[in-house]
Design an enzyme around this catalytic site. Structure first.
Site, mmCIF file in Angstrom:
data_model
loop_
_atom_site.group_PDB
_atom_site.id
_atom_site.type_symbol
_atom_site.label_atom_id
_atom_site.label_comp_id
_atom_site.label_asym_id
_atom_site.label_seq_id
_atom_site.Cartn_x
_atom_site.Cartn_y
_atom_site.Cartn_z
ATOM 1 N N ASP A 10 0.884 -1.167 0.000
ATOM 2 C CA ASP A 10 0.000 0.000 0.000
ATOM 3 C C ASP A 10 0.923 1.218 0.000
ATOM 4 O O ASP A 10 1.428 1.618 1.048
ATOM 5 C CB ASP A 10 -0.899 -0.008 1.233
ATOM 6 C CG ASP A 10 -1.820 1.200 1.285
ATOM 7 O OD1 ASP A 10 -2.299 1.624 0.219
ATOM 8 O OD2 ASP A 10 -2.057 1.720 2.394
ATOM 9 N N GLU A 65 -1.266 -1.355 -5.064
ATOM 10 C CA GLU A 65 -2.447 -0.563 -5.390
ATOM 11 C C GLU A 65 -2.112 0.483 -6.439
ATOM 12 O O GLU A 65 -1.049 1.103 -6.397
ATOM 13 C CB GLU A 65 -2.987 0.109 -4.128
ATOM 14 C CG GLU A 65 -4.342 0.753 -4.326
ATOM 15 C CD GLU A 65 -4.951 1.197 -3.020
ATOM 16 O OE1 GLU A 65 -5.796 0.465 -2.494
ATOM 17 O OE2 GLU A 65 -4.568 2.283 -2.531
ATOM 18 N N ASP A 97 -2.403 0.979 7.470
ATOM 19 C CA ASP A 97 -1.641 0.855 6.214
ATOM 20 C C ASP A 97 -1.181 -0.586 5.992
ATOM 21 O O ASP A 97 -1.190 -1.084 4.864
ATOM 22 C CB ASP A 97 -0.444 1.804 6.217
ATOM 23 C CG ASP A 97 -0.884 3.259 6.254
ATOM 24 O OD1 ASP A 97 -1.458 3.716 5.257
ATOM 25 O OD2 ASP A 97 -0.658 3.920 7.281
#
Length: 174
Positions: free
Chosen positions: A8, A67, A139
């Site tokens: 992420d 992502e 996160d």
């Protein structure tokens, strides 16, 4: 059994999550955050690259999910996020990992069953799917969700012989 790294990306905090795909589900291996501080952008990007490289050396994943950048209200923030994402992708490519990209909606759909899930819903589903007793930092939880999404997509692609079908520069485009 395949080790999968989920990333992420962020210019200040980059979450990572490592899961083991057993073919019958996924098991938790590790997760955490790479904190880059508030220095110059070039130093923060170096810290993302170094941190992701260290995670790869430590756990030895063979594939990575990351992502995709979303359009933020602040163009400068989106640009910095894209640069941090690039640093993480280069770290994975340097290590020879197969890299796949997922939108936030794809990750939420794979984990929570709806693309409109909020971070807390995703976090709770990550805990449930990986049988975690404590909440991971948000996160790290997002990174674990990306790794689980990648495991899910890998399983759905293998029977059709699609893994690697659209590879460009080491990245699998879905």
């Amino acid at each position: 059994m395949t080790l999968i790294l989920g990333i992420d990306p962020g210019s200040r905090i980059t979450g990572y999550g490592v899961v083991r795909d057993t073919g019958r589900g996924c098991e938790y291996v590790a997760s955490g955050c790479i904190r880059t501080g508030s220095g110059e952008l070039s130093e923060r990007l170096r810290a993302v690259f170094s941190g992701v490289s260290e995670v790869i050396r430590t756990y030895g994943p063979v594939t990575m999910g990351i992502e995709q950048v979303f359009m933020a209200r602040n163009a400068d923030s989106a640009l910095k996020l894209g640069q941090a994402r690039g640093a993480a992708i280069v770290a994975g490519a340097e290590a020879g990992l197969q890299i796949a990209e997922y939108t936030a909606t794809q990750v939420k759909q794979a984990i929570a069953g709806t693309g409109g899930a909020d971070k807390q819903q995703v976090q709770m589903m990550v805990m449930h799917l990986l049988k975690l007793l404590e909440k991971p930092q948000i996160d790290a939880s997002d990174a674990l969700a990306i790794a689980l999404c990648h495991a899910h997509h890998r399983q759905s692609l293998v029977p059709h012989g699609l893994i690697g079908a659209k590879r460009r520069g080491g990245r699998l485009r879905l």
